[in-house]
Design an enzyme around this catalytic site. Sequence first.
Site, short mmCIF file in Angstrom:
data_model
loop_
_atom_site.label_atom_id
_atom_site.label_comp_id
_atom_site.label_asym_id
_atom_site.label_seq_id
_atom_site.Cartn_x
_atom_site.Cartn_y
_atom_site.Cartn_z
CG HIS A 113 -2.02 -1.03 1.11
ND1 HIS A 113 -2.75 -1.43 2.20
CD2 HIS A 113 -2.49 -1.73 0.05
CE1 HIS A 113 -3.64 -2.34 1.80
NE2 HIS A 113 -3.49 -2.55 0.51
CB SER A 164 -9.39 -5.45 10.59
OG SER A 164 -9.27 -4.73 9.36
#
Length: 233
Positions: A109, A177
């Site tokens: 990212h 998550s």
Amino acid sequence: MAGIRNIVILTGAGVSAESGIDTFRSEGGLWEQHRVEDVATPEAFARDPDLVLRFYDMRRAAIQTKQPNAAHLALAKLDREWKGDLLIVTQNVDDLHERAGAKRVLHMHGEHLSVWCTACDARSRWTGPLIDRPACPECGKTALRPDIVWFGETPYEMDAIYAALEQADLFVSIGTSGAVYPAAGLVREARQAGIATLELNLEPSQGTRWFDEARHGPATEVVPAWVEEVLLR
Ligand code: BV8
């Protein structure tokens, strides 16, 4: 861990939480302070570049005051001592894996300490702010943006990630998550390829059911324990 040769590790914000870097989706996390659509999309940058640049300037400065924690150090030790293939695919944009000493790291990212010139496409290491529109070190134009993969943009080096996964015997997901794709889908790719899967996280992630095994607790506890175990195998 018998028969494990090649390992792919995916890390998320939870591995840096105990270094004092905000996660995204916990109480008071980054996405509670800022709406994703306002600060982490190309549309947001086009609409209000100052807001986006200030958001990343603040975080870029913040990470430079933080230190790697025991989880980063344990993963760096594994990287140093592991004889087989090993790749740490991180969703994190901080440099704590590298500052802990890890070498085989891939930032899918992007990175806070890198800027991307939209005029000449050059990436440059950058530690200061962008709000004052500094000139690109390569072409001199004032066209720098954070070298961060925003929502709706294609993550970096997906081919390399999938290639590493094809060779892997073990996929370990740490401190994420499982909310953001394609990162969150890697465990399914691993499982469908018959690769052993392990989740190390504070609590069950959204994808916890896809893992053969899950160990829950703070990364600074569960990660060093796992690294010692796998190095002794
Ligand atoms: C893509 C940079 C196509 C920004 C990030 C509609 C329109 C457009 C796209 C989509 C759409 N619907 C869905 C999508 C896809 C979208 C997506 O997944 N959206 C979600 C919200 C549904 N994805 C994208 O847009 C991606 N691009 O799809 O392109 C494509 C697809 C395949 C192949 C080629 C092209 C781009 C996504 C990248 C977005 N950028 N980051 C920035 O940093 O500012 S994502 C952002 O969330 C972070 O980078 C992070 O990586 C990611 C996930 O967050 P986590 O790291 O998991 O952090 P989180 O807070 O959520 O969780 C922390 C975890 O740690 C928790 O489980 C917690 O329990 C645990 N924890 C906390 N403390 C501890 C701990 N664990 C251990 N110890 C502790 N102490």
